[in-house]
Design an enzyme around this catalytic site. Structure first.
Site: not given
Ligand code: COA
Length: 162
Positions: A17, A42, A91, A129
């Site tokens: 991140h 989650k 990723r 994560s």
């Molecule tokens: N390096 C390491 N890990 C990474 C990463 C990176 N560059 N990018 C993502 N990850 C990992 C995260 O740690 C996470 O791991 P986990 O699933 O094991 O916890 C996984 O990849 C997914 O992370 P991410 O893509 O950031 O998604 P998220 O679940 O953390 O967040 C939101 C997603 C919050 C952005 C999305 O759900 C959202 O926008 N929600 C708001 C409601 C909304 O607007 N909904 C409509 C969307 S169209």
């Protein structure tokens, strides 16, 4: 000023991140890391306050990175903070479909906001994560994936000896 919103669960923040946030901070004038308050899908280990404070400590040397929490739609918080761009990290190929779907939905909801995906650096391609939490729980070495204060917080939370 071009403001970018970088949303995620960050449970907890990793060097992966940080890689995305710091590269975004070199491109945009301000980056707002937005911690999603309650992702329904989650089971979170850290509270929202804990996730925010772990990120704040990790980005304290960056004057143009701010941290906040949010609930509701990502595009709404982007509008609230005046962000023209939403940053996401890609990723591997499996991330693409999910990101593409979200990007299309977000563009439909807020056509004035663009989605920018940065390719995660090679060394963090396989970091997530959830995997980190599992490795930490099983007493594996996580020092190359998270800053020391995050590793310490993870161990404490999981009851793993330091
Ligand atoms: N390096 C390491 N890990 C990474 C990463 C990176 N560059 N990018 C993502 N990850 C990992 C995260 O740690 C996470 O791991 P986990 O699933 O094991 O916890 C996984 O990849 C997914 O992370 P991410 O893509 O950031 O998604 P998220 O679940 O953390 O967040 C939101 C997603 C919050 C952005 C999305 O759900 C959202 O926008 N929600 C708001 C409601 C909304 O607007 N909904 C409509 C969307 S169209």
């Amino acid at each position: 000023m071009t403001i970018a919103l970088y949303p995620g669960a960050f449970d907890p923040v990793t060097y992966g991140h940080m890689d995305i946030a710091t590269r975004a901070a070199a491109i945009f004038e301000k980056v707002v890391m937005a911690v999603f308050h309650s992702p329904a899908s989650k089971r979170l280990l850290f509270s929202t306050e804990e996730r925010i404070s772990l990120i704040r400590e990790a980005v304290r040397d960056f004057r143009n990175i701010e941290v906040m929490s949010f609930t509701g739609l990502t595009v709404e918080v982007a509008r609230e903070v005046g962000a023209q761009v939403v940053v996401r990290g890609l990723r591997m190929a499996t991330d693409f479909e999910y990101e593409f779907e979200m990007a299309l939905m977000n563009r439909k909801l807020a056509p004035e906001i663009d989605i920018v995906c940065l390719m995660t650096s090679l060394e963090y391609q396989y970091v997530s994560s959830s995997l980190l939490k599992e490795v930490a729980q099983l007493r594996g070495d996580i020092s190359s994936f998270v800053p020391p204060h995050v590793a310490a917080a993870l161990k404490e939370k999981l009851g793993v000896p330091a």
